[in-house]
Design an enzyme around this catalytic site. Structure first.
Site, PDB file in Angstrom:
ATOM      1  N   SER A  21       0.807  -1.229   0.000  1.00  8.37           N
ATOM      2  CA  SER A  21       0.000   0.000   0.000  1.00  8.37           C
ATOM      3  C   SER A  21       0.839   1.277   0.000  1.00  8.37           C
ATOM      4  CB  SER A  21      -0.944   0.013   1.190  1.00  8.37           C
ATOM      5  OG  SER A  21      -2.055  -0.779   0.888  1.00  8.37           O
ATOM      6  N   LYS A  28       0.310   3.540  -2.874  1.00  9.07           N
ATOM      7  CA  LYS A  28      -0.910   4.335  -3.092  1.00  9.07           C
ATOM      8  C   LYS A  28      -0.657   5.846  -3.228  1.00  9.07           C
ATOM      9  CE  LYS A  28      -4.060   0.750  -1.660  1.00  9.07           C
ATOM     10  NZ  LYS A  28      -3.957  -0.371  -0.792  1.00  9.07           N
ATOM     11  N   TYR A  66      -3.322  -2.552 -10.478  1.00  7.26           N
ATOM     12  CA  TYR A  66      -3.242  -2.364  -9.019  1.00  7.26           C
ATOM     13  C   TYR A  66      -2.318  -3.404  -8.385  1.00  7.26           C
ATOM     14  CZ  TYR A  66      -4.578  -2.628  -4.124  1.00  7.26           C
ATOM     15  OH  TYR A  66      -4.527  -2.685  -2.753  1.00  7.26           O
ATOM     16  N   TYR A  83      -4.269   3.201   7.545  1.00  9.02           N
ATOM     17  CA  TYR A  83      -5.451   2.346   7.705  1.00  9.02           C
ATOM     18  C   TYR A  83      -6.364   2.936   8.788  1.00  9.02           C
ATOM     19  CZ  TYR A  83      -2.190  -0.787   5.325  1.00  9.02           C
ATOM     20  OH  TYR A  83      -1.283  -1.316   4.469  1.00  9.02           O
ATOM     21  N   VAL A 112       1.295  -3.588   3.908  1.00 13.82           N
ATOM     22  CA  VAL A 112       1.272  -4.839   4.680  1.00 13.82           C
ATOM     23  C   VAL A 112       2.583  -5.624   4.596  1.00 13.82           C
ATOM     24  CG1 VAL A 112      -1.206  -5.257   4.819  1.00 13.82           C
ATOM     25  CG2 VAL A 112       0.066  -5.995   2.792  1.00 13.82           C
TER      26      VAL A 112
HETATM   27  N1  GLN Z   1      -1.980  -5.934  -1.724  1.00 11.65           N
HETATM   28  C1  GLN Z   1      -2.865  -6.076  -0.633  1.00 11.65           C
HETATM   29  C2  GLN Z   1      -4.285  -5.816  -1.004  1.00 11.65           C
HETATM   30  O1  GLN Z   1      -4.545  -5.168  -1.968  1.00 11.65           O
HETATM   31  C3  GLN Z   1      -2.499  -5.248   0.555  1.00 11.65           C
HETATM   32  C4  GLN Z   1      -2.310  -3.786   0.340  1.00 11.65           C
HETATM   33  C5  GLN Z   1      -1.865  -3.160   1.619  1.00 11.65           C
HETATM   34  O2  GLN Z   1      -0.664  -2.979   1.868  1.00 11.65           O
HETATM   35  N2  GLN Z   1      -2.781  -2.845   2.505  1.00 11.65           N
HETATM   36  O3  GLN Z   1      -5.197  -6.267  -0.307  1.00 11.65           O
END
Ligand code: GLN
Length: 524
Positions: free
Chosen positions: A150, A153, A278, A330, A348
């Site tokens: 993530s 992003k 993505y 998050y 993550v």
């Molecule tokens: N690639 C994972 C997903 O899309 C986690 C992305 C993240 O780091 N939250 O669910």
């Protein structure tokens, strides 16, 4: 006074050597750059470091001048300490202490939704820093590659902004924190993703980058932008992670279909294409070393400190940092913004990218996660960083009220600017300004280099209201300046020619102020 603060600049030993023997050792010159955080692989310093290495062991004034001409701007910044973090070695030592403390934290679990992340060595730990002037250092496993997940992003969002502009892009994605987990099956009241920092928003932003171009060109473009942000450091791609992401993507497919059902996309979007895009973004690989430069590019308004490339528009970076502040961690984002107050984005894989605007970018990586999906040691590192340094966005309102460090400023400079401002306000009789400075933590009793306090100045200039305010504050009425004079001495001297000082003498005397002879005899 300024010489004692300059003692902490790496260039001090260099100037001393020149003054003493007319030459300087090459090692001292090199050390001057390295201690300032300008490293040998810095693209700005390539020719310079080569030239320094080629120079003799002892560098005389003439060769020094020649070297200076290779990179005049960098030379001047380093030698005069005009860098974003002037006392870089001290800053580094503090961060090293934090890093060491954090290394003992073994809490948390590896991400386990794909086998590739479950196989990572859980004890890995790395942190890197890059200032907006390209001063760098790295700790731990900072050369190890990890997938950004993530942390992609913010970059995807900036790219979509560059492509579509703010107005159009935000017709497709919101700017509110969702208050839910990153992959929650939820959209806002308009049927759009809440923001670009959660999965639905990132899928949407990806759909708006180079619309109509081939998937391969879109991927090349994204990779080239990542590289540009990282000052041309290597950026990789983890194909196994990509394949795995694709295989276990039910939730992301559900999100994508949900958005289609709500008619959230622009026309002609191919759902599979945008999901693959993505997954590819999540599978980009980097090191903390490179990620800190990327974060520094954001801290520097989109301009890469190592190359000077303007990768993103400053207003787009501002948008991105706003959203990182409110939505980057998050459903821990609110707490993070409150306690730590640094725009950040986590992934993550255990990475956290931190942006201290106009100061530095930082990256931490440690794979064990808490229940919200943030790196345990990463968050611990951020907490400790914020408790040691004035990096919270709103620390600017607390001024000198606490003793945390502000590495962007010289220690004496920050202390003295407050005292100076307070003394000037007292001399001008500007009580409102004095009150404001006291609220920001200025100690009203501290004098300048000559021991002249605000009360001396107010008394000397006949500022009745300022003297009254200082008495109310309970300042020491009998502090002596370097000439041995008290505020009452100043007022009495001026009163010989001006009537305006008489009320001040009365007020001071009434509250127990003394003249120097009495102060001296009282203390004898
Ligand atoms: N690639 C994972 C997903 O899309 C986690 C992305 C993240 O780091 N939250 O669910």
């Amino acid at each position: 006074m300024s010489s004692s603060s300059d003692d902490h600049l790496p260039s001090t030993s260099l100037f001393r050597a020149f003054a003493k023997k007319g030459t300087v050792e090459r090692a001292v010159l090199l050390d001057c750059f390295l201690a300032s955080g300008i490293l040998e692989d810095d693209p700005r310093g390539g020719a310079l470091f080569k030239a320094i290495r080629k120079a003799g062991e002892e560098i005389d004034a003439e060769s020094f001048q020649m070297l200076q001409n290779v990179s005049p701007a960098l030379f001047e910044q380093v030698l005069t300490g005009q860098l974003a973090i002037p006392r870089f070695s001290e800053f580094r030592q503090e961060v090293e202490l934090i890093f060491e403390r954090v290394s003992h934290n073994h809490d948390g679990q590896l991400a386990n939704y794909i086998p590739q992340l479950e196989r990572v060595d859980p004890d890995k730990l790395a942190a890197s820093v890059c200032s907006v002037d390209g001063q760098r250092f790295s700790l731990g496993d900072s050369e190890d590659f990890f997938c950004v997940q993530s942390c992609s992003k913010p970059i995807t969002y900036c790219l979509a902004l560059e492509d579509q502009g703010e107005e159009v892009l935000h017709q497709y994605v919101g700017t509110e924190p969702s208050g839910k987990t990153f992959n929650e099956l939820t959209l806002n009241a308009k049927g759009l993703p809440h923001n670009p920092m959660i999965n639905a928003g990132a899928i949407m932003c990806g759909a708006l980058i180079k619309r109509g171009a081939d998937a391969s060109d879109r991927f090349d473009y994204v990779m080239s932008k990542w590289k540009e942000c990282a000052g041309n450091m290597k950026i990789g791609f983890d194909n196994a992670v990509y394949l795995s992401e694709r295989q276990t993507a039910d939730r992301n497919f559900a999100l994508a279909y949900f958005m289609r059902e709500k008619k959230a996309y622009p026309p002609d979007v191919n759902l599979l294409d945008i999901l693959e895009f993505y997954f590819q973004c999540c599978s980009i690989e980097t090191t903390t070393k490179a990620m800190a430069v990327i974060a520094a590019t954001l801290a520097n308004g989109g301009n890469c400190p190592l190359t000077g490339a303007q990768v993103f528009r400053p207003d787009h970076v501002k948008n991105c940092l706003s959203l990182m502040s409110s939505c980057g961690m998050y459903d821990f984002s609110g707490e993070f913004a409150f306690r730590i107050g640094i725009p950040a984005k986590s992934g993550v894989s255990g990475a956290i990218m931190l942006v201290v605007p106009n100061v530095a970018g930082l990256a931490v990586w440690s794979p064990r996660l808490d229940e919200l999906g943030n790196s345990v040691r990463g968050v611990d590192f951020c907490r400790q960083l914020a408790s040691r340094f004035k990096f919270h966005t709103f620390d600017s309102t607390t001024g000198l009220t606490d003793d945390r460090l502000d590495p962007r400023r010289n220690l004496y400079e920050s202390r003295l600017s407050g005292i100076n401002a307070f003394c000037w306000a007292a001399a001008e009789g500007d009580v409102a300004e004095m009150r404001r400075l006291v609220a920001r933590g200025i100690n009203p009793d501290v004098g300048d280099y000559d021991g002249r306090t605000a009360l001396h100045l107010a008394a000397c200039e006949g500022r009745v209201a300022a003297v009254r305010y200082l008495i109310e504050l309970g300042v020491n009425l009998n502090s002596v300046d370097r000439w041995g004079n008290t505020p009452l001495d100043d007022a009495s001297r001026e009163a010989q020619s001006k009537d305006s000082h008489k009320p001040i003498i009365a007020m001071l005397s009434e509250h127990g102020a003394k003249q120097k002879n009495t102060v001296r005899s009282a203390s004898n």
